[in-house]
Write an enzyme that holds these catalytic residues in place. Structure first.
Site, short mmCIF file in Angstrom:
data_model
loop_
_atom_site.label_atom_id
_atom_site.label_comp_id
_atom_site.label_asym_id
_atom_site.label_seq_id
_atom_site.Cartn_x
_atom_site.Cartn_y
_atom_site.Cartn_z
N HIS A 24 44.38 37.65 45.95
CA HIS A 24 44.79 38.81 45.27
C HIS A 24 45.62 40.26 45.17
O HIS A 24 45.78 41.12 46.67
CB HIS A 24 43.80 39.40 44.93
CG HIS A 24 43.16 40.36 43.72
ND1 HIS A 24 43.89 40.97 42.76
CD2 HIS A 24 43.35 42.34 44.53
CE1 HIS A 24 43.57 41.85 41.83
NE2 HIS A 24 43.57 42.36 42.75
N ARG A 59 53.41 40.13 44.51
CA ARG A 59 53.01 39.15 43.35
C ARG A 59 53.99 38.26 43.22
O ARG A 59 53.72 37.35 43.55
CB ARG A 59 52.98 40.05 42.12
CG ARG A 59 52.22 40.95 41.69
CD ARG A 59 50.63 40.69 40.83
NE ARG A 59 50.52 40.08 39.75
CZ ARG A 59 49.56 38.94 39.88
NH1 ARG A 59 47.99 39.70 39.90
NH2 ARG A 59 49.47 38.20 39.03
N TYR A 94 36.03 42.60 38.60
CA TYR A 94 37.47 41.93 37.43
C TYR A 94 36.69 42.17 36.62
O TYR A 94 36.70 41.74 36.27
CB TYR A 94 36.49 40.61 38.16
CG TYR A 94 37.68 40.37 39.18
CD1 TYR A 94 39.39 40.08 39.07
CD2 TYR A 94 37.50 39.53 40.18
CE1 TYR A 94 40.38 39.38 39.97
CE2 TYR A 94 38.00 39.04 41.94
CZ TYR A 94 39.77 39.11 41.52
OH TYR A 94 39.91 38.78 42.06
N GLU A 123 43.04 50.19 41.72
CA GLU A 123 41.71 49.34 42.78
C GLU A 123 41.60 49.50 44.21
O GLU A 123 40.86 48.94 45.07
CB GLU A 123 42.69 48.26 42.86
CG GLU A 123 42.27 47.00 40.92
CD GLU A 123 43.28 45.97 41.19
OE1 GLU A 123 44.29 45.09 42.25
OE2 GLU A 123 43.14 44.88 39.98
N LYS A 154 41.17 36.80 50.11
CA LYS A 154 39.53 35.99 49.71
C LYS A 154 38.46 35.03 50.15
O LYS A 154 38.98 34.71 51.43
CB LYS A 154 39.63 35.44 48.54
CG LYS A 154 40.58 36.50 47.38
CD LYS A 154 41.10 36.20 45.92
CE LYS A 154 41.36 35.83 44.74
NZ LYS A 154 42.76 34.97 43.84
N ASN A 194 42.48 30.66 45.43
CA ASN A 194 43.61 31.12 45.59
C ASN A 194 44.03 31.70 46.63
O ASN A 194 45.35 32.80 46.72
CB ASN A 194 44.76 31.10 44.11
CG ASN A 194 43.89 32.22 43.56
OD1 ASN A 194 43.31 32.75 44.40
ND2 ASN A 194 44.66 32.78 42.46
N1 UDP Z 1 41.09 32.21 37.81
C1 UDP Z 1 40.52 31.14 37.91
N2 UDP Z 1 40.85 30.48 36.91
C2 UDP Z 1 41.73 30.78 36.25
C3 UDP Z 1 42.50 31.30 35.84
C4 UDP Z 1 41.81 32.54 36.66
O1 UDP Z 1 39.25 30.74 38.28
O2 UDP Z 1 41.66 30.02 35.13
C5 UDP Z 1 40.42 33.35 38.80
C6 UDP Z 1 41.47 32.87 40.33
O3 UDP Z 1 40.83 33.28 41.21
C7 UDP Z 1 42.31 34.54 40.04
C8 UDP Z 1 41.43 36.09 38.76
O4 UDP Z 1 40.37 34.40 38.93
O5 UDP Z 1 43.24 34.62 41.34
C9 UDP Z 1 41.87 36.96 38.58
O6 UDP Z 1 42.83 35.94 37.57
P1 UDP Z 1 43.90 36.94 37.61
O7 UDP Z 1 44.92 36.51 35.57
O8 UDP Z 1 44.35 38.07 37.09
O9 UDP Z 1 44.99 36.16 37.96
P2 UDP Z 1 45.98 36.81 39.41
O10 UDP Z 1 46.28 38.11 39.01
O11 UDP Z 1 45.42 37.10 40.77
O12 UDP Z 1 46.92 35.94 39.64
MG MG Z 2 45.09 39.78 38.37
#
Ligand code: UDP
Ligand code: MG
Length: 149
Positions: A126, A96, A60, A137, A20, A123
């Site tokens: 992705h 993951r 997203y 994706e 990212k 974080n």
């Molecule tokens: N995110 C955020 N706040 C939250 C949850 C998610 O800013 O409370 C952002 C974070 O960058 C995350 C992305 O949105 O990676 C997508 O969220 P998801 O729940 O799909 O998490 P991931 O699959 O990336 O672990």
């Molecule tokens: Mg996700």
């Protein structure tokens, strides 16, 4: 060949990884790719992409109604990303696990997010969360000719 079939749970599997904008900006792409390769993943395709707002909103879209959506789109468009297709047996689940929990405070030690992520939003990485989403994706960023071999 564009991936249109569902990938089976067994055997080689592909998933989409995004390093990212925070990762790119902090010049951590090399370190993160090294971690991915050392964990046994093979790089199938990779490129640098500066996402537009419509691209990030579309990528997203599942999170469109969440309160963090506008800030997430802002973050994902603030700098370039490195997008990559990576391959391994059980790649989706294993990547993951290698990323760690969305919230780095809850991520296990040894994971990419535990080591590098600054916050639940910033974080670092992705990863696709299901075979269906991996196909969606991968095809979002890569054309068939980029996925040969
Ligand atoms: N995110 C955020 N706040 C939250 C949850 C998610 O800013 O409370 C952002 C974070 O960058 C995350 C992305 O949105 O990676 C997508 O969220 P998801 O729940 O799909 O998490 P991931 O699959 O990336 O672990
Ligand atoms: Mg996700």
């Amino acid at each position: 060949m564009i991936v249109t079939h569902l990938q089976e749970g067994k055997g080689m599997e592909r998933t989409l990884a995004i390093l990212k904008p925070d990762c790119y900006k902090r010049k951590l792409t090399g370190a993160v790719l090294e971690k991915i390769e050392k964990a046994g993943f093979t790089l199938v395709a990779a490129k640098i992409v500066k996402m537009t707002k419509p691209m990030a909103e579309s990528f997203y879209e599942v999170h469109r109604d969440k309160n963090f959506f506008p800030a997430l789109v802002e973050f994902m468009t603030e700098n370039r990303c490195l997008v990559a297709v990576i391959e391994k047996e059980n790649a989706i689940e294993d990547y993951r696990k290698l990323m760690g929990s969305t919230d780095p405070a809850k991520a296990d030690s040894g994971t990419i997010r535990k080591e590098y992520a600054e916050s639940i939003q910033r974080n670092i990485v992705h990863g696709s969360d299901s075979p269906e989403n991996a196909i969606r994706e991968i095809n979002f960023f890569f054309s068939g000719s980029e996925l040969l071999g």
